[in-house]
Design a protein around this motif. Sequence first.
Motif, mmCIF file in Angstrom:
data_model
loop_
_atom_site.group_PDB
_atom_site.id
_atom_site.type_symbol
_atom_site.label_atom_id
_atom_site.label_comp_id
_atom_site.label_asym_id
_atom_site.label_seq_id
_atom_site.Cartn_x
_atom_site.Cartn_y
_atom_site.Cartn_z
ATOM 1 N N ASP A 146 -3.636 67.918 22.892
ATOM 2 C CA ASP A 146 -2.242 67.651 23.256
ATOM 3 C C ASP A 146 -1.920 68.237 24.627
ATOM 4 N N SER A 147 -2.443 69.435 24.899
ATOM 5 C CA SER A 147 -2.189 70.072 26.195
ATOM 6 C C SER A 147 -2.843 69.311 27.345
ATOM 7 N N LEU A 148 -3.879 68.513 27.023
ATOM 8 C CA LEU A 148 -4.546 67.698 28.040
ATOM 9 C C LEU A 148 -3.848 66.353 28.239
ATOM 10 N N GLY A 149 -2.781 66.119 27.476
ATOM 11 C CA GLY A 149 -2.004 64.899 27.656
ATOM 12 C C GLY A 149 -2.336 63.773 26.706
ATOM 13 N N TYR A 150 -3.041 64.084 25.610
ATOM 14 C CA TYR A 150 -3.436 63.038 24.667
ATOM 15 C C TYR A 150 -2.517 63.016 23.450
ATOM 16 N N ASN A 151 -2.154 61.823 23.024
ATOM 17 C CA ASN A 151 -1.583 61.641 21.701
ATOM 18 C C ASN A 151 -2.752 61.570 20.728
ATOM 19 N N VAL A 152 -2.708 62.353 19.678
ATOM 20 C CA VAL A 152 -3.888 62.493 18.827
ATOM 21 C C VAL A 152 -3.576 62.154 17.379
ATOM 22 N N ALA A 153 -4.623 61.814 16.672
ATOM 23 C CA ALA A 153 -4.553 61.575 15.233
ATOM 24 C C ALA A 153 -5.951 61.780 14.673
ATOM 25 N N TYR A 154 -6.025 62.147 13.414
ATOM 26 C CA TYR A 154 -7.328 62.250 12.764
ATOM 27 C C TYR A 154 -7.192 61.801 11.317
ATOM 28 N N GLU A 155 -8.295 61.279 10.804
ATOM 29 C CA GLU A 155 -8.283 60.758 9.443
ATOM 30 C C GLU A 155 -9.706 60.752 8.904
ATOM 31 N N VAL A 156 -9.841 60.994 7.606
ATOM 32 C CA VAL A 156 -11.149 60.914 6.960
ATOM 33 C C VAL A 156 -11.383 59.470 6.523
ATOM 34 N N LEU A 157 -12.469 58.885 7.003
ATOM 35 C CA LEU A 157 -12.840 57.515 6.663
ATOM 36 C C LEU A 157 -14.121 57.523 5.838
ATOM 37 N N ASN A 158 -14.232 56.564 4.938
ATOM 38 C CA ASN A 158 -15.471 56.364 4.188
ATOM 39 C C ASN A 158 -16.193 55.170 4.791
ATOM 40 N N ALA A 159 -17.417 55.385 5.259
ATOM 41 C CA ALA A 159 -18.166 54.313 5.913
ATOM 42 C C ALA A 159 -18.320 53.091 5.014
ATOM 43 N N ALA A 160 -18.324 53.292 3.694
ATOM 44 C CA ALA A 160 -18.477 52.164 2.767
ATOM 45 C C ALA A 160 -17.329 51.171 2.884
ATOM 46 N N PHE A 162 -16.272 50.073 5.631
ATOM 47 C CA PHE A 162 -16.421 49.408 6.924
ATOM 48 C C PHE A 162 -17.819 48.802 7.087
ATOM 49 N N GLU A 163 -18.256 48.103 6.039
ATOM 50 C CA GLU A 163 -19.504 47.333 6.078
ATOM 51 C C GLU A 163 -20.759 48.198 6.143
ATOM 52 N N VAL A 164 -20.663 49.454 5.763
ATOM 53 C CA VAL A 164 -21.831 50.332 5.687
ATOM 54 C C VAL A 164 -22.183 50.513 4.212
ATOM 55 N N PRO A 165 -23.418 50.226 3.800
ATOM 56 C CA PRO A 165 -23.777 50.310 2.375
ATOM 57 C C PRO A 165 -24.040 51.742 1.920
ATOM 58 N N GLN A 166 -23.071 52.602 2.153
ATOM 59 C CA GLN A 166 -23.267 54.031 1.903
ATOM 60 C C GLN A 166 -21.910 54.725 1.822
ATOM 61 N N ASN A 167 -21.739 55.579 0.837
ATOM 62 C CA ASN A 167 -20.561 56.439 0.791
ATOM 63 C C ASN A 167 -20.796 57.614 1.736
ATOM 64 N N ARG A 168 -20.059 57.620 2.801
ATOM 65 C CA ARG A 168 -20.242 58.632 3.844
ATOM 66 C C ARG A 168 -18.866 58.945 4.419
ATOM 67 N N HIS A 169 -18.311 60.077 4.033
ATOM 68 C CA HIS A 169 -16.971 60.449 4.474
ATOM 69 C C HIS A 169 -17.061 61.271 5.759
ATOM 70 N N ARG A 170 -16.326 60.829 6.763
ATOM 71 C CA ARG A 170 -16.322 61.513 8.047
ATOM 72 C C ARG A 170 -14.904 61.539 8.616
ATOM 73 N N VAL A 171 -14.575 62.647 9.277
ATOM 74 C CA VAL A 171 -13.283 62.731 9.946
ATOM 75 C C VAL A 171 -13.448 62.169 11.355
ATOM 76 N N ILE A 172 -12.529 61.291 11.738
ATOM 77 C CA ILE A 172 -12.519 60.705 13.076
ATOM 78 C C ILE A 172 -11.288 61.233 13.796
ATOM 79 N N PHE A 173 -11.525 61.898 14.917
ATOM 80 C CA PHE A 173 -10.478 62.524 15.721
ATOM 81 C C PHE A 173 -10.294 61.673 16.970
ATOM 82 N N PHE A 174 -9.126 61.036 17.074
ATOM 83 C CA PHE A 174 -8.810 60.124 18.169
ATOM 84 C C PHE A 174 -7.834 60.775 19.140
ATOM 85 N N PRO A 245 -22.772 51.367 -3.310
ATOM 86 C CA PRO A 245 -23.230 51.926 -2.032
ATOM 87 C C PRO A 245 -24.052 53.189 -2.273
ATOM 88 N N ALA A 246 -24.939 53.487 -1.345
ATOM 89 C CA ALA A 246 -25.808 54.654 -1.473
ATOM 90 C C ALA A 246 -25.014 55.950 -1.364
#
Length: 401
Positions: A146-160, A162-174, A245-246
Amino acid sequence: MAPKVLDLFCGAGGFSLGFHRAGFEVVGAIDYEPAALETFRLHHDTLAVPADLSRLLDDGGPTGEDLLDLVGLTPADVDVVIGGPPCQGYSQSSDRDPDDPINDLVWTFLEVVEAADAHAFAMENVPGLLEHKGGETMAALVECADSLGYNVAYEVLNAADFEVPQNRHRVIFFGVRGGEPTHPEPLGGEPIPVQEALSQVTGELLPDNEWTDHRPTTVEKIAQLNVGESLHGKHRQVRLDPTKPARTITASNRHIHPFEDRELSIRECAVLQSFPPTYDFAGWENRDARTRQVGNAVPPKLAEHIAYALLKSLWEVTDRVPTDSVRTSSKQIAGPTGRLTEREVEATLLRAGGLTWEQVGDEMGITYKTASTHYYRAREKAEMARETFAVFERLNLGERD
């Protein structure tokens, strides 16, 4: 022009592959592992250099600007910084040390983002990052961005989702400057099961598809495993359910094949990560190194959907769609659906990017009336075919006001 991407902690290139598919141009990459860099270079025509990014934290060590110099880039050459800093210090699958120096690599990521003066960034990590030191680390990262001037958001996504044959939870920080970061929306529908993904692996002639030569006693133990049971207890080497999914593919663990009494091959793990079946991994002399490359990668399909969401945020910032990206995306979207022509997809994406009909026509080299005809034909086809409409829904596109 296509948005230009710098990939930090690039590994085998899964993150870059997804962004490339979405129409971004990867202009540089950095990693510490020689074998991973060799793999990256096999598949990406861009400069990929070895560097220890942890040294950015040393007093008197290199700076973010030095890292840009290393890959021959200036801030004018970079629109987006992406990366998945090593996550062992946050991972729930290992013995976490909250004070492990590797945990600080998330800060080197932001230091390079600052040096690049990027329009946007996307960082991938394990959900344990959100809990680190009672949430203080994530709060500090948000405050820093935020101090660098970015509007930010983060969320935990499951790759399964989004067309990935695997349960893989990852946080994506935008982070996006001047606009609101947009996360990809789950596609809905049934996820891809293990047996469908493994059907792409048809023989030992594929690269990295050699099978483990287990001892007879180990084969006997594996033969006794039912779906969901583990060879070594806890989460290690579990017999996969072919209809789902795997489980998460990791850097040190190959699960058990759903039908055969053996570990998955490296190639089978790679397709469960959504890599193409012929994607080579360097380091033939070191099987563990190739296993790490696959397990540490950002799944390309997940990366592709992250890229589409980020592309939409960039459109909103510039109020103009990057037309080179549109043309690349048009080819990749039109082909799989089999129903839309490239021109129909291109007209739809350009219109969704905020261009007037006259501007759409100019970009496509046709009259505005012909451009609008392509657009409305695409909409009609979308209404008639569920799988085609999913393309529009996936990109979260519609005609903008």
